[in-house]
Structures are given as structure tokens and as C-alpha cells.
Enzyme design. Structure first.
Site, PDB file in Angstrom:
ATOM      1  N   MET A 297     -13.414 -20.601  -2.937  1.00 22.23           N
ATOM      2  CA  MET A 297     -13.417 -22.263  -4.099  1.00 22.23           C
ATOM      3  C   MET A 297     -15.013 -22.009  -4.725  1.00 22.23           C
ATOM      4  O   MET A 297     -16.366 -22.119  -4.057  1.00 22.23           O
ATOM      5  CB  MET A 297     -13.225 -23.297  -3.262  1.00 22.23           C
ATOM      6  CG  MET A 297     -12.102 -23.389  -2.266  1.00 22.23           C
ATOM      7  SD  MET A 297     -11.301 -24.984  -1.819  1.00 22.23           S
ATOM      8  CE  MET A 297      -9.949 -24.320  -0.706  1.00 22.23           C
TER       9      MET A 297
ATOM     10  N   HIS B 275      -8.829 -15.604   0.216  1.00 25.92           N
ATOM     11  CA  HIS B 275      -7.753 -15.976  -0.974  1.00 25.92           C
ATOM     12  C   HIS B 275      -8.621 -16.484  -1.881  1.00 25.92           C
ATOM     13  O   HIS B 275      -9.562 -17.265  -1.517  1.00 25.92           O
ATOM     14  CB  HIS B 275      -6.934 -17.320   0.016  1.00 25.92           C
ATOM     15  CG  HIS B 275      -6.247 -18.210  -1.136  1.00 25.92           C
ATOM     16  ND1 HIS B 275      -5.740 -19.623  -0.564  1.00 25.92           N
ATOM     17  CD2 HIS B 275      -5.877 -18.435  -2.408  1.00 25.92           C
ATOM     18  CE1 HIS B 275      -5.524 -19.859  -1.658  1.00 25.92           C
ATOM     19  NE2 HIS B 275      -5.158 -19.426  -2.809  1.00 25.92           N
TER      20      HIS B 275
ATOM     21  N   ASP C 198     -10.978 -18.722   2.498  1.00 25.08           N
ATOM     22  CA  ASP C 198     -10.940 -19.306   1.275  1.00 25.08           C
ATOM     23  C   ASP C 198     -12.027 -19.261  -0.005  1.00 25.08           C
ATOM     24  O   ASP C 198     -12.984 -20.260   0.566  1.00 25.08           O
ATOM     25  CB  ASP C 198     -10.406 -20.902   1.277  1.00 25.08           C
ATOM     26  CG  ASP C 198      -8.672 -21.205   2.154  1.00 25.08           C
ATOM     27  OD1 ASP C 198      -7.821 -20.205   1.527  1.00 25.08           O
ATOM     28  OD2 ASP C 198      -8.655 -21.603   2.758  1.00 25.08           O
TER      29      ASP C 198
ATOM     30  N   ASP D  90       0.352 -21.236   2.618  1.00 29.44           N
ATOM     31  CA  ASP D  90      -0.630 -21.727   2.641  1.00 29.44           C
ATOM     32  C   ASP D  90      -0.635 -23.048   2.221  1.00 29.44           C
ATOM     33  O   ASP D  90      -0.462 -23.206   0.966  1.00 29.44           O
ATOM     34  CB  ASP D  90      -1.297 -20.977   1.955  1.00 29.44           C
ATOM     35  CG  ASP D  90      -2.672 -21.256   2.355  1.00 29.44           C
ATOM     36  OD1 ASP D  90      -3.047 -22.297   2.738  1.00 29.44           O
ATOM     37  OD2 ASP D  90      -3.913 -20.587   1.651  1.00 29.44           O
TER      38      ASP D  90
ATOM     39  N   MET E 178     -10.034 -18.202  -4.446  1.00 29.14           N
ATOM     40  CA  MET E 178      -9.696 -19.355  -5.870  1.00 29.14           C
ATOM     41  C   MET E 178     -11.144 -19.790  -6.978  1.00 29.14           C
ATOM     42  O   MET E 178     -11.461 -20.811  -6.753  1.00 29.14           O
ATOM     43  CB  MET E 178      -9.417 -20.795  -4.704  1.00 29.14           C
ATOM     44  CG  MET E 178      -8.133 -20.697  -4.274  1.00 29.14           C
ATOM     45  SD  MET E 178      -7.675 -21.997  -2.969  1.00 29.14           S
ATOM     46  CE  MET E 178      -8.812 -21.299  -1.589  1.00 29.14           C
TER      47      MET E 178
ATOM     48  N   MET F 272       1.395 -21.243  -2.353  1.00 28.40           N
ATOM     49  CA  MET F 272       0.914 -22.386  -1.944  1.00 28.40           C
ATOM     50  C   MET F 272       1.747 -23.443  -1.718  1.00 28.40           C
ATOM     51  O   MET F 272       2.506 -23.740  -2.411  1.00 28.40           O
ATOM     52  CB  MET F 272      -0.334 -22.936  -3.431  1.00 28.40           C
ATOM     53  CG  MET F 272      -1.339 -22.308  -3.386  1.00 28.40           C
ATOM     54  SD  MET F 272      -2.640 -21.289  -1.884  1.00 28.40           S
ATOM     55  CE  MET F 272      -3.003 -23.181  -1.701  1.00 28.40           C
TER      56      MET F 272
ATOM     57  N   SER G 266      -6.764 -20.721   8.522  1.00 27.25           N
ATOM     58  CA  SER G 266      -7.760 -21.000   7.246  1.00 27.25           C
ATOM     59  C   SER G 266      -9.192 -21.576   7.925  1.00 27.25           C
ATOM     60  O   SER G 266      -8.866 -22.175   8.943  1.00 27.25           O
ATOM     61  CB  SER G 266      -7.189 -21.305   6.112  1.00 27.25           C
ATOM     62  OG  SER G 266      -8.897 -21.997   5.769  1.00 27.25           O
TER      63      SER G 266
ATOM     64  N   HIS H 121      -8.185 -16.470   7.612  1.00 31.47           N
ATOM     65  CA  HIS H 121      -7.547 -16.824   6.400  1.00 31.47           C
ATOM     66  C   HIS H 121      -8.970 -17.388   5.311  1.00 31.47           C
ATOM     67  O   HIS H 121      -9.504 -17.786   6.292  1.00 31.47           O
ATOM     68  CB  HIS H 121      -6.751 -17.673   6.241  1.00 31.47           C
ATOM     69  CG  HIS H 121      -5.974 -17.732   4.874  1.00 31.47           C
ATOM     70  ND1 HIS H 121      -5.260 -17.238   4.019  1.00 31.47           N
ATOM     71  CD2 HIS H 121      -6.662 -18.852   3.837  1.00 31.47           C
ATOM     72  CE1 HIS H 121      -4.941 -17.742   2.906  1.00 31.47           C
ATOM     73  NE2 HIS H 121      -6.040 -18.899   2.576  1.00 31.47           N
TER      74      HIS H 121
END
Ligand code: DX5
Ligand code: ZN
Length: 228
Positions: A38, A68, A36, A177, A70, A139, A9, A34
Site C-alpha cells: 500500500m 497484491h 499487501d 480477499d 495497491m 476484493m 495476509s 499474501h
């Protein structure tokens, strides 16, 4: 089961020299990046968006990019990530109004859709969607931050997801994850995971190659076919 993948990540990478750090982790044996995302709304943190994904592609990163999301809402940003070179795009079903529509949208834009399950979210969302996705992400921490402690109940959920995927008989990656380290990756593999996100454990280590190799040995010891 598909070949195990290690997915560092980049949340824990050095953002001031992101391209070089991602290159280094791939050269050290990582399989996938990966990524992320957010939004300080769905989760209480703010990270990176499609421009950074496009910048990694422009820098020459060829490995799959596992986005990913979020974020809420989800649909608005999907075409942007597809244009930016995302390979997988996963989202949290609670974060979108129409889960089936979001899955189709990701597929229509040429990416591989995935569904992400928070620690307290049951797998029921898969009842009528598993045949439509390429990835299920469990998760093992609450989303929002790197460097948190692995939540043990996620092992049971990995097992439940593994049984659903095996019953389907189509290749769907099962990703875990959060809080994955050399000392617990074997348990996650044994529970059924084949794709392992690790942020702080990889980028916080002094030797990426050694850490990734140690993770592969642990996966192999679980009875999987740890690469190479
Ligand atoms: C958490 C993110 C994870 C996180 C993992 O919300 O989805 O990908 O970066 O970091 P570690 O491996 O440090 O728990
Ligand atoms: Zn993640």
C-alpha cells in the site's frame, strides 16, 4: 478447479519478527504468502515494498509470494518486485494507464500476472484480458486495511468470475480477499473461489494450524477438494 490455497495476509503478521511469523504460518499449513503493498496514494495506508519481499526470500521463505499491489502508478515497481522474488503480481486496473501493458510487463519479468477488482468495480476489464492473466482477485472489502467486514455482494461477483474462468478452460486462480473467516469461507468457496486470503483470522488466532485446518474443512464441505 485447482487445489484450494490458503493465503495468509502478512498485513496482520508481527512485523517485528516477520520472518519467523511467516515461517510459522507456512509450517501451520498455509500454501502461499499474501503480500499487501500500500502506497498512501491509491489506498489510504502505507505498508511494505520490494525490500521486505527480498528479505523474506533471503530468510529462506520458499513458498509462492502473492504480491497484491495497491499502488499507483504500477509499472515502475513491477521489475523491483520480480527481482525481489515475487511469484504472482496482481494490480488494480484503475491504478494503471494501460492495463494490457502492465500485464505484459509482469509476464516479461517472469512473474504471474493478476487483476484485482474492488467491490464496486465490474468485471468488464476481463473481457479482453482473462486469457492473459493467471489470477483474478475479488476484493470482499475496500482495499487499505485488514480486519474489515466481508461485503456480501462479492459472493455474486465471485460466481460471475467463476463462470468466466470455467468458460475459458485454462487454469486461472480465483482469489477472494477481505474479511474471510472460518464462518464465511465456505460461502466463498461455494461461490467459486479457490484461493483464500485471510489476514486477521489467521494471524489473530492463537493456533494458526487449527485455524487453517478449520478453514480447509469448511472449503471441503463446500464441495471443493480441501487439502490435504
Ligand atoms: C486489504 C488487503 C487484505 C487484508 C485482508 O486491503 O488487501 O489482504 O490484509 O485482511 P483481513 O483478512 O483481516 O480482512
Ligand atoms: Zn490483499
Amino acid at each position: 478447479m485447482p487445489t484450494p490455497w490458503i493465503a495468509p495476509s502478512i498485513l496482520s503478521a508481527d512485523f517485528a519478527r516477520l520472518g519467523a511469523d511467516v515461517e510459522a504460518v507456512l509450517a501451520a499449513g498455509a500454501d502461499v504468502v499474501h503480500f499487501d503493498v500500500m502506497d498512501n496514494h491509491y489506498v489510504p495506508n502505507l505498508t511494505i515494498g520490494p525490500m521486505v519481499c527480498a528479505a523474506l526470500r533471503k530468510h529462506g521463505i520458499k513458498a509462492p509470494i502473492d504480491v497484491h499491489l495497491m499502488v499507483s502508478p504500477v509499472d515502475r515497481i513491477v521489475p523491483d518486485f520480480a527481482a525481489a522474488g515475487a511469484t504472482y503480481i496482481s494490480f488494480h486496473p484503475e491504478a494503471t494507464e494501460h492495463v494490457d501493458r502492465t500485464i505484459s510487463l509482469i509476464r516479461e519479468h517472469g512473474c504471474r500476472p493478476g487483476l484485482v477488482f474492488n467491490p464496486a468495480t465490474p468485471l468488464d476489464y476481463l473481457d479482453y484480458t482473462l486469457e492473459l492473466v493467471d489470477l483474478v482477485l475479488i476484493m470482499s472489502v475496500n482495499p487499505g486495511f485488514g480486519g474489515q467486514q466481508f461485503i456480501p455482494t462479492s459472493l455474486r461477483k465471485l460466481g460471475d468470475a467463476r463462470r468466466r474462468i470455467d468458460a475459458l478452460g485454462r487454469e486461472v486462480r480465483l482469489e477472494v480477499d477481505g474479511g474471510i473467516k472460518v464462518d464465511n469461507i465456505r460461502a466463498a468457496a461455494r461461490a467459486g473461489a479457490d484461493t483464500f486470503v485471510a489476514g486477521s483470522a489467521v494471524f489473530g488466532s492463537t493456533d494458526y494450524a487449527q485455524t487453517i485446518a478449520a478453514m480447509r474443512r469448511e472449503i471441503a464441505a463446500a464441495g471443493g477438494n480441501g487439502k490435504p
